[in-house]
Design a protein around this motif. Structure first.
Motif, PDB file in Angstrom:
ATOM      1  N   ILE A   1       0.858  -1.185   0.000  1.00  0.00           N
ATOM      2  CA  ILE A   1       0.000   0.000   0.000  1.00  0.00           C
ATOM      3  C   ILE A   1       0.895   1.235   0.000  1.00  0.00           C
ATOM      4  CG2 ILE A   1      -1.915   1.183   1.178  1.00  0.00           C
ATOM      5  CD1 ILE A   1      -2.460  -1.810   0.328  1.00  0.00           C
ATOM      6  N   GLY A   2       0.841   2.005  -1.056  1.00  0.00           N
ATOM      7  CA  GLY A   2       1.721   3.177  -1.191  1.00  0.00           C
ATOM      8  C   GLY A   2       2.956   2.764  -1.968  1.00  0.00           C
ATOM      9  N   THR A   3       3.132   3.356  -3.153  1.00  0.00           N
ATOM     10  CA  THR A   3       4.261   2.932  -3.999  1.00  0.00           C
ATOM     11  C   THR A   3       5.153   4.126  -4.342  1.00  0.00           C
ATOM     12  OG1 THR A   3       2.812   3.149  -5.923  1.00  0.00           O
ATOM     13  CG2 THR A   3       3.043   0.942  -4.985  1.00  0.00           C
TER      14      THR A   3
ATOM     15  N   PRO B   1      -0.110   9.734   7.895  1.00  0.00           N
ATOM     16  CA  PRO B   1      -1.518  10.017   8.200  1.00  0.00           C
ATOM     17  C   PRO B   1      -2.494   8.997   7.596  1.00  0.00           C
ATOM     18  CG  PRO B   1      -0.382  12.031   7.558  1.00  0.00           C
ATOM     19  CD  PRO B   1       0.575  10.908   7.318  1.00  0.00           C
ATOM     20  N   ALA B   2      -2.050   8.208   6.602  1.00  0.00           N
ATOM     21  CA  ALA B   2      -2.935   7.202   5.986  1.00  0.00           C
ATOM     22  C   ALA B   2      -2.808   5.834   6.670  1.00  0.00           C
ATOM     23  CB  ALA B   2      -2.610   7.069   4.500  1.00  0.00           C
ATOM     24  N   HIS B   3      -1.899   5.710   7.657  1.00  0.00           N
ATOM     25  CA  HIS B   3      -1.622   4.379   8.212  1.00  0.00           C
ATOM     26  C   HIS B   3      -2.780   3.809   9.034  1.00  0.00           C
ATOM     27  CE1 HIS B   3       3.079   4.682   7.877  1.00  0.00           C
ATOM     28  NE2 HIS B   3       2.456   4.872   6.728  1.00  0.00           N
TER      29      HIS B   3
ATOM     30  N   VAL C   1      -2.890   6.041  -4.410  1.00  0.00           N
ATOM     31  CA  VAL C   1      -3.895   7.007  -4.890  1.00  0.00           C
ATOM     32  C   VAL C   1      -3.496   7.547  -6.274  1.00  0.00           C
ATOM     33  CG1 VAL C   1      -4.793   7.692  -2.626  1.00  0.00           C
ATOM     34  CG2 VAL C   1      -2.761   8.833  -3.530  1.00  0.00           C
ATOM     35  N   ASP C   2      -2.246   7.396  -6.630  1.00  0.00           N
ATOM     36  CA  ASP C   2      -1.761   7.817  -7.947  1.00  0.00           C
ATOM     37  C   ASP C   2      -1.936   6.631  -8.917  1.00  0.00           C
ATOM     38  OD1 ASP C   2      -0.208   8.364 -10.196  1.00  0.00           O
ATOM     39  OD2 ASP C   2       1.310   9.471  -9.039  1.00  0.00           O
ATOM     40  N   ALA C   3      -3.022   6.689  -9.715  1.00  0.00           N
ATOM     41  CA  ALA C   3      -3.408   5.541 -10.551  1.00  0.00           C
ATOM     42  C   ALA C   3      -2.340   5.200 -11.590  1.00  0.00           C
ATOM     43  CB  ALA C   3      -4.742   5.841 -11.245  1.00  0.00           C
ATOM     44  N   GLU C   4      -1.713   6.220 -12.134  1.00  0.00           N
ATOM     45  CA  GLU C   4      -0.700   5.973 -13.175  1.00  0.00           C
ATOM     46  C   GLU C   4       0.517   5.248 -12.592  1.00  0.00           C
ATOM     47  OE1 GLU C   4       0.971   9.263 -15.634  1.00  0.00           O
ATOM     48  OE2 GLU C   4      -1.186   9.626 -15.951  1.00  0.00           O
ATOM     49  N   ARG C   5       0.957   5.774 -11.443  1.00  0.00           N
ATOM     50  CA  ARG C   5       2.139   5.196 -10.788  1.00  0.00           C
ATOM     51  C   ARG C   5       1.902   3.725 -10.428  1.00  0.00           C
ATOM     52  NH1 ARG C   5       6.330   5.867  -7.058  1.00  0.00           N
ATOM     53  NH2 ARG C   5       6.751   7.946  -7.786  1.00  0.00           N
ATOM     54  N   VAL C   6       0.721   3.452  -9.855  1.00  0.00           N
ATOM     55  CA  VAL C   6       0.480   2.084  -9.362  1.00  0.00           C
ATOM     56  C   VAL C   6       0.349   1.112 -10.529  1.00  0.00           C
ATOM     57  CG1 VAL C   6      -2.069   2.153  -9.125  1.00  0.00           C
ATOM     58  CG2 VAL C   6      -0.693   0.859  -7.499  1.00  0.00           C
TER      59      VAL C   6
ATOM     60  N   LYS D   1       7.328   2.934   9.576  1.00  0.00           N
ATOM     61  CA  LYS D   1       7.172   3.897  10.666  1.00  0.00           C
ATOM     62  C   LYS D   1       6.628   5.197  10.060  1.00  0.00           C
ATOM     63  CE  LYS D   1      10.416   6.836   9.515  1.00  0.00           C
ATOM     64  NZ  LYS D   1      10.039   8.209   9.198  1.00  0.00           N
ATOM     65  N   PRO D   2       5.858   6.001  10.736  1.00  0.00           N
ATOM     66  CA  PRO D   2       5.333   5.772  12.079  1.00  0.00           C
ATOM     67  C   PRO D   2       4.140   4.815  12.007  1.00  0.00           C
ATOM     68  CG  PRO D   2       4.353   7.770  11.218  1.00  0.00           C
ATOM     69  CD  PRO D   2       5.297   7.260  10.165  1.00  0.00           C
ATOM     70  N   LEU D   3       3.868   4.129  13.164  1.00  0.00           N
ATOM     71  CA  LEU D   3       2.638   3.329  13.205  1.00  0.00           C
ATOM     72  C   LEU D   3       1.491   4.253  12.797  1.00  0.00           C
ATOM     73  CD1 LEU D   3       1.246   0.633  14.135  1.00  0.00           C
ATOM     74  CD2 LEU D   3       0.875   1.783  16.317  1.00  0.00           C
TER      75      LEU D   3
HETATM   76  N1  LIG Z   1      12.057   3.147   7.640  1.00  0.00           N
HETATM   77  C1  LIG Z   1      12.610   4.170   7.060  1.00  0.00           C
HETATM   78  O1  LIG Z   1      13.826   4.347   7.119  1.00  0.00           O
HETATM   79  C2  LIG Z   1      11.783   5.146   6.271  1.00  0.00           C
HETATM   80  C3  LIG Z   1      12.395   6.065   5.424  1.00  0.00           C
HETATM   81  C4  LIG Z   1      11.586   6.926   4.682  1.00  0.00           C
HETATM   82  C5  LIG Z   1      10.211   6.879   4.805  1.00  0.00           C
HETATM   83  N2  LIG Z   1       9.659   5.985   5.675  1.00  0.00           N
HETATM   84  C6  LIG Z   1       8.191   5.907   5.841  1.00  0.00           C
HETATM   85  O2  LIG Z   1       7.633   5.275   4.687  1.00  0.00           O
HETATM   86  C7  LIG Z   1       6.342   5.812   4.422  1.00  0.00           C
HETATM   87  C8  LIG Z   1       6.305   6.319   2.985  1.00  0.00           C
HETATM   88  O3  LIG Z   1       7.304   7.302   2.813  1.00  0.00           O
HETATM   89  P1  LIG Z   1       7.864   7.690   1.361  1.00  0.00           P
HETATM   90  O4  LIG Z   1       9.125   8.438   1.611  1.00  0.00           O
HETATM   91  O5  LIG Z   1       7.886   6.487   0.481  1.00  0.00           O
HETATM   92  O6  LIG Z   1       6.723   8.684   0.858  1.00  0.00           O
HETATM   93  P2  LIG Z   1       6.345   9.058  -0.649  1.00  0.00           P
HETATM   94  O7  LIG Z   1       5.628  10.350  -0.575  1.00  0.00           O
HETATM   95  O8  LIG Z   1       7.529   8.918  -1.552  1.00  0.00           O
HETATM   96  O9  LIG Z   1       5.308   7.911  -1.088  1.00  0.00           O
HETATM   97  C9  LIG Z   1       4.024   7.791  -0.556  1.00  0.00           C
HETATM   98  C10 LIG Z   1       3.137   7.145  -1.623  1.00  0.00           C
HETATM   99  O10 LIG Z   1       1.873   6.863  -1.028  1.00  0.00           O
HETATM  100  C11 LIG Z   1       0.847   7.290  -1.908  1.00  0.00           C
HETATM  101  N3  LIG Z   1      -0.351   7.570  -1.102  1.00  0.00           N
HETATM  102  C12 LIG Z   1      -0.728   8.727  -0.508  1.00  0.00           C
HETATM  103  N4  LIG Z   1      -1.870   8.532   0.202  1.00  0.00           N
HETATM  104  C13 LIG Z   1      -2.200   7.225   0.055  1.00  0.00           C
HETATM  105  C14 LIG Z   1      -3.259   6.424   0.538  1.00  0.00           C
HETATM  106  N5  LIG Z   1      -4.209   6.909   1.342  1.00  0.00           N
HETATM  107  N6  LIG Z   1      -3.292   5.121   0.176  1.00  0.00           N
HETATM  108  C15 LIG Z   1      -2.341   4.593  -0.633  1.00  0.00           C
HETATM  109  N7  LIG Z   1      -1.310   5.310  -1.122  1.00  0.00           N
HETATM  110  C16 LIG Z   1      -1.231   6.610  -0.780  1.00  0.00           C
HETATM  111  C17 LIG Z   1       1.428   8.498  -2.633  1.00  0.00           C
HETATM  112  O11 LIG Z   1       0.745   8.720  -3.877  1.00  0.00           O
HETATM  113  C18 LIG Z   1       2.881   8.059  -2.830  1.00  0.00           C
HETATM  114  O12 LIG Z   1       3.062   7.332  -4.020  1.00  0.00           O
HETATM  115  C19 LIG Z   1       6.103   6.895   5.487  1.00  0.00           C
HETATM  116  O13 LIG Z   1       5.398   6.346   6.542  1.00  0.00           O
HETATM  117  C20 LIG Z   1       7.512   7.262   5.920  1.00  0.00           C
HETATM  118  O14 LIG Z   1       7.583   7.780   7.228  1.00  0.00           O
HETATM  119  C21 LIG Z   1      10.410   5.113   6.375  1.00  0.00           C
END
Ligand SMILES: NC(=O)c1ccc[n+]([C@@H]2O[C@H](COP(=O)([O-])OP(=O)(O)OC[C@H]3O[C@@H](n4cnc5c(N)ncnc54)[C@H](O)[C@@H]3O)[C@@H](O)[C@H]2O)c1
Length: 337
Positions: free
Chosen positions: A10-12, A78-80, A38-43, A98-100
């Protein structure tokens, strides 16, 4: 061991796409069965690269897709909560970045929902616990040879912050890793936070309070400091030194390759966390997949996610109001013993 684990990611974005690659190319015993963003093209682009993987814009639809046995949440914090509760509805094991959740109240709601299931389902992505150097440090502390830990010094440096990075994010997104690693290494909860703020570096963008010195006090009487310095310009460095009664132990010096040339000696410094912690991310994923296939939940729990959220709240208050702020932590339920 159950068969190959079908994972819905979930989330790419940055992390999610990297986890998809890892599951597809590095981890054994798992496959990416569905992706949601939520980004249809990316997914669609990501799903197209993986045979048998379906693409969704609704996380709940991805979790309900054919062949999904487990969920990896890598959407923004915030979506977790919504994604975790949807995973619980399907009673699916979850690896949640993280975060939970971004606050202690929402984290508590997740703990309550997981307890209602009657069994643990969540591992939180505090991947430093899988880093070989941190694992060695913890093993050494557990032998007792060094005696009781008195202090822990941490340095956490990034090359530069992305646009929009705020002073609160230094606590919530960066120091959160030291909060978890402190609790894990010392086996103690953090009870109070103080934040000291030197004159900002000339490298820091306008308005960003960078660097900061964050101090934790722990339930066992240890004192912990964290230099958080996220526009240092020269590299990504994470170092930790534990000072104990009979000695000290330090990790993160990056001495794996030292060269001598032209009157100088030295090595290289990683440039970002994906490079420095690549092995830890790989090991975290393999451990989660292996445990899930055995029907077990291991690693950092939802309680660890909640406890760090509570420490983050104290940290942000200390940053904004000054002085020492005590951490308000609920009683740990026996479910998370
Ligand atoms: N463990 C680590 O070291 C580490 C490092 C960076 C980020 N993170 C965590 O990873 C998570 C993602 O971070 P990121 O840097 O990849 O962010 P990002 O912004 O690059 O990616 C987030 C993706 O989620 C999609 N999205 C937004 N709302 C959504 C929803 N409701 N449902 C599904 N997809 C949704 C966005 O379109 C985007 O593609 C965050 O929780 C961040 O804190 C962890």
């Amino acid at each position: 061991m159950a068969g190959v684990l079908g994972v819905a990611v979930i989330g790419t974005g940055r992390m999610g796409a990297d986890h998809v690659r890892r599951l597809h190319e590095v981890t054994s015993g798992a496959r990416v069965a569905a992706v949601a963003d939520v980004d249809a093209e990316r997914v669609k682009r990501i799903a197209d690269g993986i045979e048998g993987c379906s693409a969704h814009t609704d996380p709940a639809a991805a979790m309900a897709a054919d062949g999904v046995d487990a969920v990896l949440i890598a959407s923004p914090g915030p979506a977790h909560e919504a994604a975790l509760l949807a995973a619980f509805e399907h009673d699916l094991p979850v690896l949640c970045e993280k975060p939970l959740t971004p606050g202690s109240a929402s984290a508590l709601r997740v703990l309550e929902a997981e307890q209602r299931l009657g069994h643990r389902r969540v591992q939180v992505g505090f991947m430093r616990r899988y880093d070989a150097e941190y694992v060695k440090l913890k093993s050494l502390l557990e032998t007792g040879q060094l005696g009781r830990p008195l202090m822990l010094h941490n340095r956490h440096r990034n090359v530069a912050t992305p646009p929009g990075f705020t002073s609160e994010m230094l606590i919530n997104d960066s120091v959160v890793h030291e909060m978890d690693i402190t609790r894990w290494l010392l086996g103690q909860e953090i009870t109070a936070v103080t934040v000291l703020k030197p004159t900002p570096s000339g490298n820091a963008p306008e308005g960003l309070q960078d660097p900061q010195l964050v101090l934790f006090e722990t339930a066992g009487g240890a004192v912990v400091d964290v230099e958080i310095n996220v526009n240092c310009g020269f590299g990504y460095q994470v170092q930790a030194e534990v000072v104990c009664e009979r000695g000290t132990a330090r990790i993160g010096d990056g001495h794996s390759l030292v060269t001598n040339m032209a009157g100088r000696w030295g090595g290289t410094i990683a440039q970002d966390f994906t490079e420095r912690f690549e092995d830890a991310y790989d090991r975290q994923m393999q451990a989660w997949v292996d445990a899930t296939r055995r029907g077990e939940i291991t690693g950092p729990s939802a309680w660890d996610g909640y406890a760090t959220a509570a420490v983050c709240e104290a940290g942000v208050r200390a940053q904004q109001e000054g002085g020492r702020v005590e951490v308000e932590l609920a009683k740990r339920p026996p479910f998370y013993a």
